[in-house]
Design an enzyme around this catalytic site. Structure first.
Site, PDB file in Angstrom:
ATOM      1  N   CYS A   1       4.380   9.030   0.097  1.00 52.37           N
ATOM      2  CA  CYS A   1       3.070   9.507   0.050  1.00 52.37           C
ATOM      3  C   CYS A   1       2.931  10.582  -1.000  1.00 52.37           C
ATOM      4  CB  CYS A   1       2.717  10.147   1.358  1.00 52.37           C
ATOM      5  SG  CYS A   1       1.101  10.720   1.597  1.00 52.37           S
TER       6      CYS A   1
ATOM      7  N   ARG B   1       0.741  -1.166  -0.105  1.00 55.99           N
ATOM      8  CA  ARG B   1       0.060  -0.021   0.117  1.00 55.99           C
ATOM      9  C   ARG B   1       0.818   1.249   0.094  1.00 55.99           C
ATOM     10  NH1 ARG B   1      -0.396   4.688   2.692  1.00 55.99           N
ATOM     11  NH2 ARG B   1       0.111   3.603   4.837  1.00 55.99           N
ATOM     12  N   ASP B   2       1.740   1.528   0.961  1.00 55.69           N
ATOM     13  CA  ASP B   2       2.308   2.803   1.189  1.00 55.69           C
ATOM     14  C   ASP B   2       3.336   2.838   0.171  1.00 55.69           C
ATOM     15  OD1 ASP B   2       2.978   5.043   2.043  1.00 55.69           O
ATOM     16  OD2 ASP B   2       3.398   4.470   4.282  1.00 55.69           O
TER      17      ASP B   2
ATOM     18  N   ASN C   1       9.172   3.852   3.114  1.00 61.29           N
ATOM     19  CA  ASN C   1       8.971   3.769   4.401  1.00 61.29           C
ATOM     20  C   ASN C   1      10.327   2.964   4.867  1.00 61.29           C
ATOM     21  OD1 ASN C   1       6.364   3.155   3.289  1.00 61.29           O
ATOM     22  ND2 ASN C   1       5.857   3.691   5.297  1.00 61.29           N
TER      23      ASN C   1
HETATM   24  P1  HMG Z   1     -13.276  14.601  -1.678  1.00 60.31           P
HETATM   25  O1  HMG Z   1     -12.871  14.947  -3.310  1.00 60.31           O
HETATM   26  O2  HMG Z   1     -12.973  15.797  -0.955  1.00 60.31           O
HETATM   27  O3  HMG Z   1     -14.463  13.769  -1.648  1.00 60.31           O
HETATM   28  O4  HMG Z   1     -12.129  13.546  -1.390  1.00 60.31           O
HETATM   29  P2  HMG Z   1     -15.681  13.659  -2.350  1.00 60.31           P
HETATM   30  O5  HMG Z   1     -16.722  12.825  -1.457  1.00 60.31           O
HETATM   31  O6  HMG Z   1     -16.423  14.675  -2.950  1.00 60.31           O
HETATM   32  O7  HMG Z   1     -15.356  12.204  -3.316  1.00 60.31           O
HETATM   33  C1  HMG Z   1     -14.543  12.573  -4.708  1.00 60.31           C
HETATM   34  C2  HMG Z   1     -14.831  11.412  -5.502  1.00 60.31           C
HETATM   35  O8  HMG Z   1     -14.294  10.201  -4.968  1.00 60.31           O
HETATM   36  C3  HMG Z   1     -16.029  11.207  -5.764  1.00 60.31           C
HETATM   37  O9  HMG Z   1     -16.207  10.559  -7.204  1.00 60.31           O
HETATM   38  C4  HMG Z   1     -16.664  10.059  -4.650  1.00 60.31           C
HETATM   39  O10 HMG Z   1     -17.751   9.265  -5.320  1.00 60.31           O
HETATM   40  C5  HMG Z   1     -15.351   9.315  -4.975  1.00 60.31           C
HETATM   41  P3  HMG Z   1     -16.959  11.352  -8.368  1.00 60.31           P
HETATM   42  O11 HMG Z   1     -18.503  11.816  -7.894  1.00 60.31           O
HETATM   43  O12 HMG Z   1     -16.129  12.633  -8.524  1.00 60.31           O
HETATM   44  O13 HMG Z   1     -16.848  10.337  -9.422  1.00 60.31           O
HETATM   45  N1  HMG Z   1     -15.149   8.551  -3.492  1.00 60.31           N
HETATM   46  C6  HMG Z   1     -14.631   7.637  -3.448  1.00 60.31           C
HETATM   47  N2  HMG Z   1     -14.212   6.636  -4.356  1.00 60.31           N
HETATM   48  C7  HMG Z   1     -13.869   5.399  -3.888  1.00 60.31           C
HETATM   49  N3  HMG Z   1     -13.530   5.077  -2.655  1.00 60.31           N
HETATM   50  C8  HMG Z   1     -13.652   6.037  -1.545  1.00 60.31           C
HETATM   51  C9  HMG Z   1     -14.280   6.998  -2.032  1.00 60.31           C
HETATM   52  N4  HMG Z   1     -14.438   8.358  -1.325  1.00 60.31           N
HETATM   53  C10 HMG Z   1     -15.116   9.220  -2.244  1.00 60.31           C
HETATM   54  N5  HMG Z   1     -13.541   5.539  -0.363  1.00 60.31           N
HETATM   55  C11 HMG Z   1     -11.242  11.864  -0.124  1.00 60.31           C
HETATM   56  C12 HMG Z   1     -12.021  12.822  -0.166  1.00 60.31           C
HETATM   57  C13 HMG Z   1     -11.073  11.246   1.398  1.00 60.31           C
HETATM   58  C14 HMG Z   1     -12.140  10.678  -0.702  1.00 60.31           C
HETATM   59  C15 HMG Z   1      -9.812  11.966  -0.670  1.00 60.31           C
HETATM   60  O14 HMG Z   1      -9.328  13.070  -0.469  1.00 60.31           O
HETATM   61  C16 HMG Z   1      -9.017  10.491  -0.783  1.00 60.31           C
HETATM   62  O15 HMG Z   1      -9.358   9.537  -1.323  1.00 60.31           O
HETATM   63  N6  HMG Z   1      -8.187  10.628  -0.158  1.00 60.31           N
HETATM   64  C17 HMG Z   1      -7.201   9.689   0.205  1.00 60.31           C
HETATM   65  C18 HMG Z   1      -5.642  10.280   0.002  1.00 60.31           C
HETATM   66  C19 HMG Z   1      -4.413   9.081   0.351  1.00 60.31           C
HETATM   67  O16 HMG Z   1      -5.018   7.725   0.112  1.00 60.31           O
HETATM   68  N7  HMG Z   1      -3.397   9.379   0.564  1.00 60.31           N
HETATM   69  C20 HMG Z   1      -2.401   8.433   0.895  1.00 60.31           C
HETATM   70  C21 HMG Z   1      -2.688   7.729   2.137  1.00 60.31           C
HETATM   71  S1  HMG Z   1      -2.266   8.398   3.662  1.00 60.31           S
HETATM   72  C22 HMG Z   1      -0.607   8.157   3.889  1.00 60.31           C
HETATM   73  O17 HMG Z   1       0.031   7.611   2.883  1.00 60.31           O
HETATM   74  C23 HMG Z   1       0.037   8.243   4.981  1.00 60.31           C
HETATM   75  C24 HMG Z   1       0.516   6.878   6.146  1.00 60.31           C
HETATM   76  O18 HMG Z   1       1.254   6.034   5.237  1.00 60.31           O
HETATM   77  C25 HMG Z   1       0.854   7.427   7.198  1.00 60.31           C
HETATM   78  C26 HMG Z   1       2.195   8.293   7.250  1.00 60.31           C
HETATM   79  O19 HMG Z   1       2.931   7.886   6.519  1.00 60.31           O
HETATM   80  O20 HMG Z   1       2.145   9.197   8.016  1.00 60.31           O
HETATM   81  C27 HMG Z   1      -0.952   6.348   6.239  1.00 60.31           C
HETATM   82 MG    MG Z   2       3.415   6.376   5.136  1.00 56.52          MG
END
Ligand code: HMG
Ligand code: MG
Length: 284
Positions: free
Chosen positions: A238, A13-14, A247
């Site tokens: 990320c 994933r990451d 990582n």
């Molecule tokens: P948004 O654009 O504000 O939300 O995104 P929305 O509700 O308007 O949705 C936009 C579109 O996405 C819509 O589709 C929704 O239906 C769809 P459209 O109408 O445009 O066709 N949608 C989804 N589709 C599939 N699965 C879902 C989903 N939710 C909405 N779950 C949202 C808000 C949270 C969805 C967006 O910001 C997002 O997906 N963010 C995720 C970003 C991400 O994955 N980042 C990496 C992971 S975090 C990380 O790596 C850190 C970590 O490793 C720890 C560390 O290192 O610190 C964990």
């Molecule tokens: Mg991370």
């Protein structure tokens, strides 16, 4: 026998979310199957996030459908909202994780909302997970510093860590998302957190930007933490955190754990085969 230290493998994933290019579904399945044979008890296989935001994870359901399940191993996925949770449940994930930020800037960049709003989105995930008997883990990103907001106050990180536990998450993984941590800054954070959070509710999630990750694992072990997120062959990053590198490499964490005389339960020969698969992906 339960090992002293748990490794939570996050490479599929990451690691793979941050690549500019796309990795095929078959290659992801190969990698996860390789890792499944290495002795991990939990593997973060994918994320059920918006494919507009992270196209690399758009095939999450196909990945989950294609892997060979190993008994006793929990396959986990990130779920930022109820849509994500419902997709993860339908795909057969054994556990999910919500992910918050300790800084407002990264919350906006990664989740398109404030930290408080992100908790409002997690609430229905936690309620649905409770009904379905699915454990919920959590991440707290930018616990040391944020590329948008600067250094993070340990008291602020502690506030959000408490909120994640109160919300029902079984563990808070402390994300040094951009690898800004040093033994001193991590020590200040852990001293604040460990006043009233037990070390077995915390995990270390270190990115290795400045080469300090192994030292941070060592310090965390000395402070009583026994779970670390790591990525096979150091895959990672990320997409919404500029400068986030891989990582910490799983093998490097194992070396530190062994140097502390602790067990980890990972089969190093099987891990070497998974590393070969991972290194092949970076050349895709
Ligand atoms: P948004 O654009 O504000 O939300 O995104 P929305 O509700 O308007 O949705 C936009 C579109 O996405 C819509 O589709 C929704 O239906 C769809 P459209 O109408 O445009 O066709 N949608 C989804 N589709 C599939 N699965 C879902 C989903 N939710 C909405 N779950 C949202 C808000 C949270 C969805 C967006 O910001 C997002 O997906 N963010 C995720 C970003 C991400 O994955 N980042 C990496 C992971 S975090 C990380 O790596 C850190 C970590 O490793 C720890 C560390 O290192 O610190 C964990
Ligand atoms: Mg991370």
């Amino acid at each position: 026998m339960i090992p002293d230290v748990a490794l939570f493998e996050v490479g599929p994933r990451d690691g793979l979310q941050s690549r500019g290019g796309m990795v095929s579904t078959e290659s992801k399945i190969d990698l996860i199957d390789g890792l499944s044979r290495s002795g991990f008890r939990r593997i973060e296989a994918t994320s059920f996030v918006s494919p507009r935001w992270v196209p690399q994870m758009a095939d999450a359901a196909e990945v989950m459908a294609g892997i060979e399940r190993c008994p006793g191993l929990r396959y986990a996925a990130l779920t930022p909202n109820l849509t994500g949770f419902e997709r993860a449940l339908a795909a057969g994930c054994d556990e999910v994780a919500v992910f918050a930020s300790a800084s407002e800037g990264f919350s906006r960049a990664n989740l398109n909302c404030s930290i408080e709003e992100s908790f409002a989105r997690f609430a229905p995930v936690l309620a649905a997970a409770k009904d379905a008997d699915v454990p919920v883990r959590s991440y707290l990103s930018m616990v040391i510093a944020c590329p948008f907001d600067g250094p993070t106050d340990p008291a602020v990180a502690a506030h959000w860590a408490h909120r994640l536990i109160e919300a029902g998450c079984y563990e808070v993984s402390l994300g040094d998302t951009i690898g800004a941590g040093t033994p001193d800054t991590l020590d200040a954070l852990l001293r604040t957190l460990l006043v009233d959070i037990a070390p077995d509710r915390l995990a270390g999630h270190f990115h290795d930007t400045t080469g300090h990750a192994a030292e941070l694992v060592a310090l965390s072990l000395e402070r009583g933490l026994r779970c670390f997120d790591a990525s096979v062959a150091g895959l990672g990053g990320c997409p919404y955190a500029p400068g986030a590198p891989g990582n910490v490499d799983t093998r490097r964490v194992l070396e530190v754990v062994e140097a502390h005389g602790l067990s980890h339960g990972i089969d190093l020969d099987a891990l070497a085969r998974a590393e070969t698969i991972a290194r092949g992906l970076t050349r895709d």
